[in-house]
Enzyme design. Sequence first.
Site, PDB file in Angstrom:
ATOM      1  CG  ASP A 189      12.398 -13.794   3.201  1.00  0.00           C
ATOM      2  OD1 ASP A 189      12.073 -12.629   3.474  1.00  0.00           O
ATOM      3  OD2 ASP A 189      12.524 -14.684   4.073  1.00  0.00           O
ATOM      4  CG  ASN A 245       4.697 -12.738  -1.230  1.00  0.00           C
ATOM      5  OD1 ASN A 245       4.096 -12.299  -0.251  1.00  0.00           O
ATOM      6  ND2 ASN A 245       5.532 -11.987  -1.918  1.00  0.00           N
ATOM      7  CB  ALA A 262      -0.913  -0.001   1.225  1.00  0.00           C
ATOM      8  CB  CYS A 298      -2.925  -6.282   5.038  1.00  0.00           C
ATOM      9  SG  CYS A 298      -2.262  -4.715   5.673  1.00  0.00           S
TER      10      CYS A 298
END
Length: 306
Positions: free
Chosen positions: A186, A184, A2, A84
């Site tokens: 690193d 998803n 974001a 999130c």
Amino acid sequence: MAGVTDKSFRSVLRDHGCPLLYTEMISDKALTYGNTNTLELLDISGESRPIVVQIFGSEPDVMAKAAVLVEEKGASIIDINMGCPAPKIVRNQEGSCLLKMPERAVEIARQVVQAVQVPVTVKMRIGWSPEEIVVPELPQRLEAVGVQAITLHGRTRDMFYSGKANWSMIKQTAQALSIPLIGNGDVWEPEDALRMLEETGCSAVMIARGAMGNPWIFSRLIGWTKTGQLAPPPTARERIEQGLIHLERIVAQKGEYRGVREMRSHLAWYLKGLKGASKVRGDINRAPDYNTVIALLTEAMERLKQ
């Protein structure tokens, strides 16, 4: 991401060959209320497809209504955010808080899938905490209600972005699903992306923070897979030149005052590790206008040639 993956940033990543781009996450309620700032986040006009619009919320019916609005705006895919970790998101029972409420999470997915024709995907984490791991069970339930792909960040919510992503959980989840599992967490360099594919067996890799100030991660990775040769990292000059291009685009999109200020973080990422970067960053953060920032970056580029 974001505040990062706006239209100007997406255009830069597209230049570097990124094959699938996501918007910033967008509030379902703000969308249904017609909030002006939120509609700006949803602006995907003129962008090549496919493009994913990510929405977040906690009420299944509101999420379904928001999804319909997003589909009408031309989204290729609708992604539901269940990952999130930000406190202000979690306090509203949104984002990764849904990992603590699997029935609600599944119902949100069910209603969104039923409301639209485009594919629906979910971005999530492996769990709320080490004691509250939700994979592979929750992804399997999401698949059962029609979700067509899952992106899995290999951290729990309580880790935020610290520690190391658990790729073994990504592997276990990929093996438990029939739909694509996107890994998803690193992925900082092209080597990390290929290693994730090999070690986890995931179908694809999502690169997020690793692209901040480093759009070359896509062009280098794609070039490597095509030619077998990994191009060298960008030079200092190339990084500053890319920052100038990005600055021009964000100012064109958002106006000088806002664009210059929002670009400060991006320029800090482009400059990271360069000689004298600390002073240049400080000067940029105090720069009042577009021309001053241009002058500072041009001067930095000239100094690096000496």
